[in-house]
Motif scaffolding. Structure first.
Motif, PDB file in Angstrom:
ATOM      1  N   ALA A  73      16.725  -1.503   0.538  1.00  0.00           N
ATOM      2  CA  ALA A  73      16.175  -1.798  -0.787  1.00  0.00           C
ATOM      3  C   ALA A  73      15.000  -2.757  -0.708  1.00  0.00           C
ATOM      4  CB  ALA A  73      17.266  -2.374  -1.674  1.00  0.00           C
ATOM      5  N   THR A  74      14.944  -3.520   0.378  1.00  0.00           N
ATOM      6  CA  THR A  74      13.841  -4.476   0.520  1.00  0.00           C
ATOM      7  C   THR A  74      12.576  -3.830   1.072  1.00  0.00           C
ATOM      8  OG1 THR A  74      14.712  -5.073   2.703  1.00  0.00           O
ATOM      9  CG2 THR A  74      15.392  -6.442   0.839  1.00  0.00           C
ATOM     10  N   ASP A  75      12.646  -2.591   1.530  1.00  0.00           N
ATOM     11  CA  ASP A  75      11.453  -1.908   2.029  1.00  0.00           C
ATOM     12  C   ASP A  75      10.460  -1.708   0.885  1.00  0.00           C
ATOM     13  OD1 ASP A  75      12.155  -1.728   4.656  1.00  0.00           O
ATOM     14  OD2 ASP A  75      12.836   0.348   4.563  1.00  0.00           O
ATOM     15  N   PRO A  76       9.166  -1.882   1.129  1.00  0.00           N
ATOM     16  CA  PRO A  76       8.166  -1.627   0.082  1.00  0.00           C
ATOM     17  C   PRO A  76       8.249  -0.179  -0.400  1.00  0.00           C
ATOM     18  CG  PRO A  76       7.192  -2.750   1.981  1.00  0.00           C
ATOM     19  CD  PRO A  76       8.567  -2.309   2.395  1.00  0.00           C
ATOM     20  N   TRP A  77       7.817   0.042  -1.641  1.00  0.00           N
ATOM     21  CA  TRP A  77       7.907   1.388  -2.196  1.00  0.00           C
ATOM     22  C   TRP A  77       7.148   2.418  -1.371  1.00  0.00           C
ATOM     23  CZ3 TRP A  77       3.709   4.231  -3.546  1.00  0.00           C
ATOM     24  CH2 TRP A  77       2.514   3.552  -3.796  1.00  0.00           C
ATOM     25  N   PRO A  78       5.961   2.101  -0.784  1.00  0.00           N
ATOM     26  CA  PRO A  78       5.276   3.139  -0.007  1.00  0.00           C
ATOM     27  C   PRO A  78       6.078   3.580   1.222  1.00  0.00           C
ATOM     28  CG  PRO A  78       3.774   1.331  -0.522  1.00  0.00           C
ATOM     29  CD  PRO A  78       5.158   0.856  -0.835  1.00  0.00           C
ATOM     30  N   VAL A  79       6.816   2.640   1.829  1.00  0.00           N
ATOM     31  CA  VAL A  79       7.623   2.981   3.004  1.00  0.00           C
ATOM     32  C   VAL A  79       8.733   3.952   2.611  1.00  0.00           C
ATOM     33  CG1 VAL A  79       9.187   2.054   4.765  1.00  0.00           C
ATOM     34  CG2 VAL A  79       7.103   0.796   4.159  1.00  0.00           C
ATOM     35  N   GLN A  80       9.387   3.669   1.502  1.00  0.00           N
ATOM     36  CA  GLN A  80      10.486   4.537   1.059  1.00  0.00           C
ATOM     37  C   GLN A  80       9.969   5.901   0.603  1.00  0.00           C
ATOM     38  OE1 GLN A  80      13.853   2.782  -1.045  1.00  0.00           O
ATOM     39  NE2 GLN A  80      12.685   0.884  -1.191  1.00  0.00           N
ATOM     40  N   LEU A  81       8.864   5.889  -0.147  1.00  0.00           N
ATOM     41  CA  LEU A  81       8.321   7.160  -0.651  1.00  0.00           C
ATOM     42  C   LEU A  81       7.816   8.016   0.504  1.00  0.00           C
ATOM     43  CD1 LEU A  81       7.804   8.711  -3.265  1.00  0.00           C
ATOM     44  CD2 LEU A  81       5.523   7.694  -3.336  1.00  0.00           C
ATOM     45  N   ARG A  82       7.141   7.397   1.465  1.00  0.00           N
ATOM     46  CA  ARG A  82       6.669   8.141   2.636  1.00  0.00           C
ATOM     47  C   ARG A  82       7.852   8.766   3.386  1.00  0.00           C
ATOM     48  NH1 ARG A  82       2.202   8.064   6.410  1.00  0.00           N
ATOM     49  NH2 ARG A  82       1.138   6.689   4.969  1.00  0.00           N
ATOM     50  N   ALA A  83       8.947   8.021   3.514  1.00  0.00           N
ATOM     51  CA  ALA A  83      10.125   8.545   4.199  1.00  0.00           C
ATOM     52  C   ALA A  83      10.652   9.789   3.495  1.00  0.00           C
ATOM     53  CB  ALA A  83      11.212   7.474   4.278  1.00  0.00           C
ATOM     54  N   MET A  84      10.586   9.811   2.168  1.00  0.00           N
ATOM     55  CA  MET A  84      11.029  10.988   1.421  1.00  0.00           C
ATOM     56  C   MET A  84      10.104  12.181   1.675  1.00  0.00           C
ATOM     57  SD  MET A  84      12.254   9.480  -2.271  1.00  0.00           S
ATOM     58  CE  MET A  84      12.876  11.094  -2.775  1.00  0.00           C
ATOM     59  N   VAL A  85       8.802  11.923   1.670  1.00  0.00           N
ATOM     60  CA  VAL A  85       7.845  13.011   1.936  1.00  0.00           C
ATOM     61  C   VAL A  85       8.036  13.539   3.354  1.00  0.00           C
ATOM     62  CG1 VAL A  85       5.405  13.618   2.098  1.00  0.00           C
ATOM     63  CG2 VAL A  85       6.179  12.103   0.268  1.00  0.00           C
ATOM     64  N   GLU A  86       8.222  12.645   4.308  1.00  0.00           N
ATOM     65  CA  GLU A  86       8.446  13.066   5.697  1.00  0.00           C
ATOM     66  C   GLU A  86       9.710  13.900   5.820  1.00  0.00           C
ATOM     67  OE1 GLU A  86       6.289   9.288   7.990  1.00  0.00           O
ATOM     68  OE2 GLU A  86       8.458   9.262   7.612  1.00  0.00           O
ATOM     69  N   ALA A  87      10.774  13.504   5.112  1.00  0.00           N
ATOM     70  CA  ALA A  87      12.021  14.280   5.148  1.00  0.00           C
ATOM     71  C   ALA A  87      11.826  15.660   4.544  1.00  0.00           C
ATOM     72  CB  ALA A  87      13.124  13.525   4.410  1.00  0.00           C
ATOM     73  N   LEU A  88      11.050  15.729   3.455  1.00  0.00           N
ATOM     74  CA  LEU A  88      10.769  17.022   2.822  1.00  0.00           C
ATOM     75  C   LEU A  88       9.975  17.920   3.758  1.00  0.00           C
ATOM     76  CD1 LEU A  88      10.818  18.872   0.357  1.00  0.00           C
ATOM     77  CD2 LEU A  88       8.797  17.661  -0.510  1.00  0.00           C
ATOM     78  N   VAL A  89       8.964  17.369   4.403  1.00  0.00           N
ATOM     79  CA  VAL A  89       8.159  18.160   5.333  1.00  0.00           C
ATOM     80  C   VAL A  89       9.013  18.629   6.514  1.00  0.00           C
ATOM     81  CG1 VAL A  89       6.256  18.042   6.993  1.00  0.00           C
ATOM     82  CG2 VAL A  89       5.939  17.167   4.672  1.00  0.00           C
ATOM     83  N   GLY A 206      -1.661  14.851   7.589  1.00  0.00           N
ATOM     84  CA  GLY A 206      -1.551  15.340   6.216  1.00  0.00           C
ATOM     85  C   GLY A 206      -0.778  14.390   5.322  1.00  0.00           C
ATOM     86  N   ILE A 207       0.316  13.837   5.849  1.00  0.00           N
ATOM     87  CA  ILE A 207       1.105  12.888   5.062  1.00  0.00           C
ATOM     88  C   ILE A 207       0.308  11.614   4.822  1.00  0.00           C
ATOM     89  CG2 ILE A 207       3.187  11.455   5.069  1.00  0.00           C
ATOM     90  CD1 ILE A 207       4.579  13.785   6.573  1.00  0.00           C
ATOM     91  N   ASP A 208      -0.429  11.154   5.843  1.00  0.00           N
ATOM     92  CA  ASP A 208      -1.320   9.995   5.652  1.00  0.00           C
ATOM     93  C   ASP A 208      -2.316  10.265   4.526  1.00  0.00           C
ATOM     94  OD1 ASP A 208      -0.188   8.429   7.613  1.00  0.00           O
ATOM     95  OD2 ASP A 208      -1.699   8.886   9.130  1.00  0.00           O
ATOM     96  N   LEU A 209      -2.835  11.485   4.491  1.00  0.00           N
ATOM     97  CA  LEU A 209      -3.850  11.860   3.509  1.00  0.00           C
ATOM     98  C   LEU A 209      -3.310  11.770   2.087  1.00  0.00           C
ATOM     99  CD1 LEU A 209      -6.784  13.022   3.317  1.00  0.00           C
ATOM    100  CD2 LEU A 209      -5.730  15.294   3.302  1.00  0.00           C
ATOM    101  N   VAL A 210      -2.149  12.381   1.842  1.00  0.00           N
ATOM    102  CA  VAL A 210      -1.616  12.402   0.477  1.00  0.00           C
ATOM    103  C   VAL A 210      -1.053  11.042   0.079  1.00  0.00           C
ATOM    104  CG1 VAL A 210      -1.200  14.881   0.514  1.00  0.00           C
ATOM    105  CG2 VAL A 210       0.631  13.337   1.217  1.00  0.00           C
ATOM    106  N   MET A 211      -0.399  10.362   1.004  1.00  0.00           N
ATOM    107  CA  MET A 211       0.132   9.038   0.676  1.00  0.00           C
ATOM    108  C   MET A 211      -0.997   8.031   0.473  1.00  0.00           C
ATOM    109  SD  MET A 211       3.361   8.867   0.181  1.00  0.00           S
ATOM    110  CE  MET A 211       3.400   7.063   0.168  1.00  0.00           C
ATOM    111  N   GLY A 212      -2.071   8.183   1.245  1.00  0.00           N
ATOM    112  CA  GLY A 212      -3.215   7.293   1.069  1.00  0.00           C
ATOM    113  C   GLY A 212      -3.780   7.378  -0.341  1.00  0.00           C
ATOM    114  N   ALA A 213      -3.806   8.588  -0.892  1.00  0.00           N
ATOM    115  CA  ALA A 213      -4.315   8.770  -2.250  1.00  0.00           C
ATOM    116  C   ALA A 213      -3.413   8.070  -3.264  1.00  0.00           C
ATOM    117  CB  ALA A 213      -4.421  10.261  -2.572  1.00  0.00           C
ATOM    118  N   VAL A 214      -2.102   8.211  -3.092  1.00  0.00           N
ATOM    119  CA  VAL A 214      -1.159   7.583  -4.020  1.00  0.00           C
ATOM    120  C   VAL A 214      -1.260   6.057  -3.929  1.00  0.00           C
ATOM    121  CG1 VAL A 214       1.276   7.324  -4.613  1.00  0.00           C
ATOM    122  CG2 VAL A 214       0.406   9.564  -3.938  1.00  0.00           C
ATOM    123  N   GLU A 215      -1.305   5.547  -2.703  1.00  0.00           N
ATOM    124  CA  GLU A 215      -1.366   4.089  -2.519  1.00  0.00           C
ATOM    125  C   GLU A 215      -2.675   3.517  -3.067  1.00  0.00           C
ATOM    126  OE1 GLU A 215      -0.214   2.778   1.443  1.00  0.00           O
ATOM    127  OE2 GLU A 215       1.006   4.582   1.659  1.00  0.00           O
TER     128      GLU A 215
END
Length: 225
Positions: A73-89, A206-215
Motif C-alpha cells: 500500500a505504500t508503493d507510489p501509484w505509478p508503481v502499482q498501476l504499472r504492475a497492473m499493466v505489466e500483468a495484463l500484457v 511500450g509500457i514505458d511509453l503509455v505509462m509515461g503519458a499517464v504520469e
C-alpha cells in the motif's frame, strides 16, 4: 491423459479452452470440442458453464485474476498501476486469444475485470484524476495493452521455425526494393530484419511509453491524500 469428470475443475476447463482459443481462435472454442478434448460429455461441462457465452466470460475471469493492485500500500501509484499493466500484457502474451475475448464479451459481467478496473480507478484518483478522467485513462491503458500485443513485431505465429530466416530475408528484400530517394528511412529499416526483435524489450518500451503519458498528465495535479 484426459481428466476424470470427478476431478474436472473450472480452472482446468478454462485452461483447456484457452489452449484451443490460442491455437485456433475463439470460433474453435465450442462445448462439444472442449468436452471431447477433456474426455467428458458436454453435460459434464454444464456444471461450470451453461453455454459458450458464459464460458467466454469465465475465460476472461480466469486470465484476469492476476491483474490486480496487490503491491504494498505504500508503493507510489505509478508503481502499482504499472504492475497492473505489466500483468495484463503478460496475460495477453501468454494467451493470444485474450484481446479478442475482451472485445467479444461484455466485460461488466466479469468479476476479476470489474475488480481490476476498480483498483485502477482508485490508483488514478490518488494520481489526481477525477473519476471520469480515471475511467478514460484506464480504458486507454487497456486498449494500449491490446494494441501492443496486436502490433507485436517479428514473425507471424503461423510461420514455422525453420522458415523464420526466409521470412526475415523476404522482409529485407521488400523494404530494400523501395525507392531510397522517396522512402530513405523505410529502406534503412531493412537492416533491422537481420534477426528477430527482442520482444521483452519491445513490451518494456511500450509500457514505458503509455505509462509515461499517464504520469506526465498527472504531474502537477493535486494528489489525493
Amino acid at each position: 491423459m484426459p481428466p476424470k469428470t470427478s476431478s474436472l475443475t473450472k480452472a482446468a476447463v478454462a485452461e483447456r479452452a484457452l489452449r484451443i482459443g490460442d491455437a485456433d481462435g475463439l470460433e474453435a472454442i465450442t462445448i462439444r470440442r472442449l468436452a471431447t478434448e477433456l474426455g467428458v460429455t458436454p453435460m459434464a461441462l454444464y456444471w461450470h458453464f451453461k453455454n459458450k457465452e458464459e464460458l467466454l466470460l469465465g475465460l476472461i475471469d480466469h486470465v484476469m485474476a492476476d491483474v490486480r493492485a496487490d503491491r504494498a500500500a505504500t508503493d507510489p501509484w505509478p508503481v502499482q498501476l504499472r504492475a497492473m499493466v505489466e500483468a495484463l500484457v503478460r496475460a495477453m502474451r501468454a494467451h493470444p486469444c485474450l484481446p479478442d475475448l475482451l472485445h467479444a464479451a461484455d466485460k461488466k459481467d466479469v468479476e476479476s475485470f470489474t475488480r481490476a478496473t476498480d483498483d485502477s480507478l482508485a490508483l488514478l484518483e490518488r494520481a489526481g484524476f477525477s473519476l471520469e478522467e480515471g475511467y478514460w485513462v484506464a480504458s486507454y491503458l487497456l486498449h494500449s495493452a491490446i494494441g501492443l500485443v496486436h502490433a507485436q513485431p517479428g514473425c507471424p505465429m503461423a510461420v514455422p521455425p525453420d522458415q523464420v530466416g526466409e521470412w526475415l530475408r523476404g522482409q529485407r528484400i521488400q523494404l530494400q526494393s523501395l525507392s531510397a530517394e522517396r522512402y530513405p528511412q523505410m529502406v534503412r529499416l531493412a537492416d533491422t530484419y537481420q534477426t528477430l526483435p527482442d520482444l521483452d524489450r519491445y513490451y518494456a518500451f511500450g509500457i514505458d511509453l503509455v505509462m509515461g503519458a499517464v504520469e506526465k498528465m498527472a504531474a502537477g495535479r493535486p494528489v489525493a491524500s
